[in-house]
Design a protein around this motif. Structure first.
Motif, mmCIF file in Angstrom:
data_model
loop_
_atom_site.group_PDB
_atom_site.id
_atom_site.type_symbol
_atom_site.label_atom_id
_atom_site.label_comp_id
_atom_site.label_asym_id
_atom_site.label_seq_id
_atom_site.Cartn_x
_atom_site.Cartn_y
_atom_site.Cartn_z
ATOM 1 N N GLU A 267 38.348 35.975 45.819
ATOM 2 C CA GLU A 267 39.308 35.604 44.783
ATOM 3 C C GLU A 267 40.747 35.910 45.222
ATOM 4 O OE1 GLU A 267 36.609 35.823 40.779
ATOM 5 O OE2 GLU A 267 37.587 37.676 41.413
ATOM 6 N N ARG B 47 41.791 35.897 48.361
ATOM 7 C CA ARG B 47 42.100 34.896 49.399
ATOM 8 C C ARG B 47 42.465 33.540 48.777
ATOM 9 N NH1 ARG B 47 43.241 34.268 54.863
ATOM 10 N NH2 ARG B 47 42.214 32.427 55.644
ATOM 11 N N TRP B 48 41.726 33.128 47.727
ATOM 12 C CA TRP B 48 41.988 31.847 47.074
ATOM 13 C C TRP B 48 43.126 31.932 46.063
ATOM 14 C CZ3 TRP B 48 40.481 27.291 48.667
ATOM 15 C CH2 TRP B 48 39.338 27.190 49.478
ATOM 16 N N LEU C 58 37.216 32.880 40.662
ATOM 17 C CA LEU C 58 36.195 31.860 40.930
ATOM 18 C C LEU C 58 35.301 31.709 39.705
ATOM 19 C CD1 LEU C 58 35.428 32.913 44.587
ATOM 20 C CD2 LEU C 58 36.631 30.874 43.832
ATOM 21 N N PRO D 257 32.362 30.887 49.709
ATOM 22 C CA PRO D 257 33.752 30.924 49.274
ATOM 23 C C PRO D 257 34.709 31.279 50.402
ATOM 24 C CG PRO D 257 32.623 32.896 48.555
ATOM 25 C CD PRO D 257 31.586 31.980 49.141
#
Length: 67
Positions: free
Chosen positions: A30, A32-33, A37, A61
Motif C-alpha cells: 500500500e 508503494r502504490w 488496496l 501487488p
C-alpha cells in the motif's frame, strides 16, 4: 461471522490449491502504490494467491523482490 468479500462462497465452487497466503507485506504494498488496496483483493490473495484461471490473471501487488 459474515464474509463480506464472498471468498468463502467462491472457495466452495472453486477450491483453492496452490499459492495460498503468498506472505505479502500489505503495508509495504500500500505504501508503494500510495493507496489502500481493496480488502476483497487481499482476501482473495490470502486464499488463492497469484495466478490465473480461464482468461483471468491475478497479479501480485508487488514484484517478488519487494515481498
Amino acid at each position: 461471522m459474515e464474509d463480506p468479500t464472498g471468498i468463502a462462497a467462491l472457495a466452495k465452487i472453486l477450491p483453492p490449491d496452490l499459492g495460498t497466503d503468498e506472505g505479502i507485506d500489505w503495508s509495504a504494498a500500500e505504501t508503494r502504490w500510495g493507496t489502500r488496496l481493496p480488502r476483497d483483493y487481499m482476501a482473495f490473495m490470502s486464499v488463492y494467491g497469484a495466478g490465473s484461471f480461464a482468461e483471468v490473471c491475478i497479479l501480485m501487488p508487488l514484484p517478488k523482490e519487494y515481498i
